[in-house]
Design an enzyme around this catalytic site. Structure first.
Site, short mmCIF file in Angstrom:
data_model
loop_
_atom_site.label_atom_id
_atom_site.label_comp_id
_atom_site.label_asym_id
_atom_site.label_seq_id
_atom_site.Cartn_x
_atom_site.Cartn_y
_atom_site.Cartn_z
NE ARG A 90 -3.65 -2.65 2.55
CZ ARG A 90 -4.60 -1.75 2.26
NH1 ARG A 90 -5.16 -1.75 1.07
NH2 ARG A 90 -4.99 -0.87 3.15
NE ARG A 150 -3.92 2.13 1.04
CZ ARG A 150 -3.84 3.45 1.04
NH1 ARG A 150 -2.75 4.06 0.64
NH2 ARG A 150 -4.85 4.18 1.47
CD GLU A 182 -11.54 3.40 -1.11
OE1 GLU A 182 -12.08 2.28 -1.26
OE2 GLU A 182 -10.44 3.56 -0.58
#
Length: 155
Positions: free
Chosen positions: A87, A45, A53
C-alpha cells in the site's frame, strides 16, 4: 559514482511522487482506494496514523468520519513510502486540509507509533488535545491502541 547517486535519487523520487485522484472506497479509518487520473486504483494507507481495528470500539465511526471527509472527493496524496502490503503510505489532502491530522485531531485515530516512537510528532500533539477533550474514541473509558489490540489478538 556521482551519476549513480543522482540516478538512484531520481528513481526513488519517481516511485513516491505526489499524485491525485478520486477516493472510490473507504476501507477503514486509515485506508482508502484512490482512482488516479491515469485510471489506476491505488490503495493508500494514511501515513502516521492508526485507526481502530475490526472488533474495537469506534471502528465504524472512524471509517464513517473518514468517508464524510473524502469519499467521492478528488484528493492529493503526498506519498511517503510503501508498506509490506504494497500500500502507498501517504498524507492525504483535501482542499489543502491534512486529512490524516483531522482524523487524529477529532479522536478517530491514534498517532501511529513504532517501538514507542511516533512517525509524526505533530500528530502526537493533536492526539493529546483530542484525548484531553474526550473526543471520539477518547470518550471511551479504556481505549486500546490498535497496535496493542493486534498484538493481544495474535497471542
Amino acid at each position: 559514482m556521482k551519476y549513480l547517486f543522482f540516478l538512484l535519487l531520481l528513481f526513488c523520487n519517481s516511485i513516491f511522487a505526489d499524485f491525485s485522484g478520486n477516493v472510490i472506497k473507504v476501507i477503514d479509518g486509515d485506508t482508502v482506494d484512490v482512482l488516479t487520473t491515469q485510471h489506476k486504483t491505488i490503495r493508500v494507507r494514511l501515513f502516521g496514523i492508526d485507526a481502530p481495528e475490526r472488533g474495537q470500539p469506534y471502528v465504524n465511526k472512524s471509517r464513517q468520519f473518514l468517508a464524510s471527509l473524502i469519499a467521492g472527493k478528488n484528493v492529493l496524496i503526498k506519498a511517503q513510502s510503501q508498506d509490506i502490503y504494497h500500500r502507498t503510505l501517504g498524507v492525504i489532502f483535501y482542499q489543502n486540509k491534512n486529512i490524516n491530522a483531522k482524523m487524529v485531531a477529532n479522536g478517530y485515530a491514534w498517532a501511529y507509533r513504532f517501538k514507542n516512537k511516533a512517525t509524526d510528532e505533530s500528530l502526537v500533539v493533536l492526539e493529546s488535545i483530542a484525548k484531553k477533550n474526550s473526543l471520539g474514541l477518547w470518550s471511551d473509558s479504556n481505549p486500546i491502541a490498535p497496535w496493542d489490540f493486534r498484538k493481544n489478538k495474535n497471542n
